[in-house]
Design a protein around this motif. Structure first.
Motif, PDB file in Angstrom:
ATOM      1  N   UNK A  44      -6.313  -0.276   0.636  1.00 20.85           N
ATOM      2  CA  UNK A  44      -6.430   0.840   1.576  1.00 20.85           C
ATOM      3  C   UNK A  44      -6.714   0.326   2.980  1.00 20.85           C
ATOM      4  N   UNK A  45      -6.134   1.000   3.977  1.00 24.62           N
ATOM      5  CA  UNK A  45      -6.413   0.685   5.376  1.00 24.62           C
ATOM      6  C   UNK A  45      -6.612   1.985   6.134  1.00 24.62           C
ATOM      7  N   UNK A  46      -7.722   2.099   6.846  1.00 22.16           N
ATOM      8  CA  UNK A  46      -8.023   3.260   7.684  1.00 22.16           C
ATOM      9  C   UNK A  46      -8.173   2.791   9.122  1.00 22.16           C
ATOM     10  N   UNK A  47      -7.505   3.477  10.055  1.00 25.28           N
ATOM     11  CA  UNK A  47      -7.537   3.091  11.466  1.00 25.28           C
ATOM     12  C   UNK A  47      -7.816   4.316  12.332  1.00 25.28           C
ATOM     13  N   UNK A  48      -8.813   4.207  13.206  1.00 28.20           N
ATOM     14  CA  UNK A  48      -9.126   5.246  14.188  1.00 28.20           C
ATOM     15  C   UNK A  48      -8.842   4.686  15.577  1.00 28.20           C
TER      16      UNK A  48
END
Length: 648
Positions: free
Chosen positions: A516-520
């Protein structure tokens, strides 16, 4: 009334002898017939995009003017324009302007639904008819919108999966040639040619709606809570390269895609080029371990800063502490720039670039979605020692989310880089297999031993480092946080206020089912929080935990299989009860099953068999459903299911 060339012609059909009428001549009308576009399904068989029949309304202004002038019809063009405008929802002035043109054919409206088209034909206006068209619909609205892409009125995909697989989805156009007179009337008995169109093939994706729902929920939540410029989340099976889900915010409604700019419709997971920051330390560390330049326990001196040429490199917390002697593992736990800069310099420029390219950076991954970018690398022949130091902890080079997660997945699976893909198979309209996609290994980047070492390091980052908010009881999670300064376009230097916060993880660490990768991008919090750990760790935990439950993996080794439904319930896991339908379902209906006490995966399987969809909240076992068991509903209906935390 006759269907000719895909048009409903409401003009008098004449025999061939009618050609003797004064001024009448023969001509040939050739027309292409559009095929039915294929359907896109998710991994569970849910319809994500399909085409439905609609109509184009057209008119023959010359014929209409001729009949009105000869007083063969009583209505005026103004009257006709008002009637059509009311039905079609178009300003009558615009329709009147079209009817006043000196043309034999003009389009009045596209993609008119069948009931409205029937009402238009019921007016029996001479010279007004219908052409067949198709409208692309997404039954789940904006669900995975940027991934699926859009289809224009001509029936072709121009973005996303719809564009990449347009040839397969579009089908083969047909052809019809028919003689008619100069007033567009078909001549019965005249020779004609007719080749019917062939419908397009269907796609079944690797994208799983259950995991995509988890992603969509966190996208909405993060956009609301952080007010970020954009939010991107990507999930993958690291053992194969199968994309399990992807999405971004802001988003759009594919049915009204014209209302947003192309920038809003961009699939950021494959096109966003950004400096990754500390999530990239996993790549530098893996390369250094593989080359034997360092060991997990090797000690580095970290006073909080490091002089490299004219620049001083600092840590994110240099104003708070100086760590002194620090092992590589501890440096990863605390996300030390100083330690990773030293690791990169020990690795060396040539080795660094060798692994940079071996992990796939600077090149497109080849994922089967239109719009992928390749990222930007500092040319090796122009890179200095300072560049090497800063690249080692994720500055200077730009990557895409799909590149980074693909590379991290190689660490997760034991060292093999796979080409990511999102279409599982292509089938004909009657279900015959045309093509089955298989995992495609690109190259072995690092050894299994190195991958295992780095996984152990990343487990420590979550267990006791900056990624602690992603901890899941009973599950080993490997992860790395990232907080990257953005370049200020006005100064050309790194901004002190704008950041990209991110978090990459996979679980279970020893045999991962999901990466998983989350980017803000540029979070705008009231408290000015911008760190990847606090902002991205909690939503990562929610998605990972939900996915593992869906896969049937218990999230805690000592958690009992019970759930509290109400205070009076005994501590025994409730079971679904047999269902008696409220009435006998028709062919396109089904009775809602009882979901009580089922896991998320069991709910998904049960509803899939019933051809129903579901939205969910919470975790644990199902304890509430929006539609009662036994209620008869149309197949494809969505049910809201709430899950309760497991209790001792």
């Amino acid at each position: 009334m006759l269907v000719v060339f895909g048009r409903l012609i409401d003009l008098q059909v004449v025999q061939a002898s009618a050609l003797q009428e004064k001024g009448t001549e023969r001509r040939t009308n050739d027309q292409n017939l559009h095929p039915q576009r294929g359907t896109i399904f998710d991994a569970q068989g849910n319809v994500l995009a399909q085409s439905i029949p609609v109509k184009e309304v057209y008119a023959d202004p010359k014929t209409l003017s001729d009949l009105i002038s000869k007083k063969q019809i009583k209505s005026t063009k103004e009257d006709i324009a008002k009637e059509l405008g009311t039905l079609l929802g178009i300003d009558s002035k615009d329709i009147l302007a079209s009817l006043n043109k000196n043309l034999s054919w003009i389009s009045l409206a596209h993609q008119v639904d069948i009931p409205t088209a029937d009402k238009v034909m019921a007016l029996k206006i001479p010279g007004v008819g219908l052409d067949d068209e198709a409208k692309r619909v997404n039954p789940m609205g904006s669900f995975a919108a940027s991934t699926l892409g859009i289809v224009t009125q001509d029936g072709h995909g121009v973005e996303g999966i719809e564009s990449y697989y347009d040839n397969e989805l579009f089908g083969k156009p047909g052809f019809i040639s028919q003689e008619e007179d100069t007033r567009a009337r078909s001549i019965l008995g005249a020779p004609s040619q007719n080749e019917p169109p062939s419908p397009g093939d269907n796609l079944t994706l690797t994208l799983d709606s259950t995991i995509q729902y988890l992603i969509e929920q966190q996208l909405d939540s993060l956009q609301q809570s952080t007010k970020a410029k954009s939010v991107t989340i990507l999930a993958m099976d690291p053992m194969t390269g199968r994309v399990l889900g992807m999405g971004s915010r802001p988003t759009f409604d594919p049915a009204n895609y014209q209302k947003v700019t192309p920038d809003v419709r961009r699939n950021l997971a494959i096109s966003m080029s950004y400096e990754p920051g500390s999530t990239f330390k996993t790549i530098t560390g893996s390369a250094a371990l593989e080359e034997g330049a360092i060991t997990p326990d090797e000690t580095f001196y970290d006073p909080g800063y490091l002089q490299v040429g004219p620049k001083v490199i600092t840590n994110w917390d240099s104003d708070q502490q100086a760590r002194g002697n620090t092992t590589f593992t501890q440096g990863m736990q605390s996300s030390s720039n100083v330690v990773l800069a030293q690791v990169g310099m020990k690795l060396g420029m040539n080795n660094f670039y060798t692994y940079l390219k071996a992990f796939g950076f600077g090149s497109k991954t080849g994922i089967d979605i239109s719009g992928e970018e390749s990222g930007i690398l500092v040319p090796q022949d122009k890179a200095r020692e300072l560049d090497l130091a800063t690249m080692s902890f994720g500055q200077a080079n730009s990557v895409t989310p799909i590149q980074l997660l693909t590379a991290i997945s190689a660490i997760a699976n034991g060292g093999t880089l796979y080409r990511p893909y999102i279409v599982d198979k292509i089938t004909t309209p009657d279900g015959q297999l045309v093509q089955q996609q298989k995992p495609t290994p690109v190259r072995q980047v690092i050894s299994k031993e190195t991958a295992s070492q780095m996984t152990n390091v990343l487990e420590q980052v979550v267990a006791g480092g900056t990624g602690y908010l992603a901890k899941i009881p009973g599950i080993n999670v490997a992860g790395k946080t990232g907080t990257a300064q953005k370049i200020d376009p006005k100064t050309g230097d790194y901004s002190a206020t704008d950041y990209v916060a991110s978090f990459a993880a996979y679980a279970p660490a020893e045999k991962p089912k999901i990466a998983l990768l989350i980017i803000l991008d540029t979070p705008n919090m009231a408290d000015r929080q911008h760190d990847g750990g606090p902002l991205c760790g909690p939503p990562a935990k929610v998605i990972l935990e939900g996915a593992l439950q869906y896969y049937g993996i218990p999230v805690s080794a000592d958690t009992k299989s019970i759930v509290s439904i109400s205070p009076s319930d005994s501590s025994v896991r409730p079971s679904p009860k047999p269902v008696t339908p409220e009435r006998t379902p028709s062919a396109d209906e089904v009775a809602v099953p009882d979901l009580t006490g089922l896991t998320m995966r069991q709910v998904g399987i049960t509803l899939e068999k019933s051809e129903l969809h579901f939205n969910f909240t919470g975790s644990g076992l199902a304890n509430q459903q929006s539609l009662p068991a036994g209620k008869v509903v149309t197949k494809g209906t969505s049910i809201d299911v709430k899950f309760a935390d497991l209790s001792p």
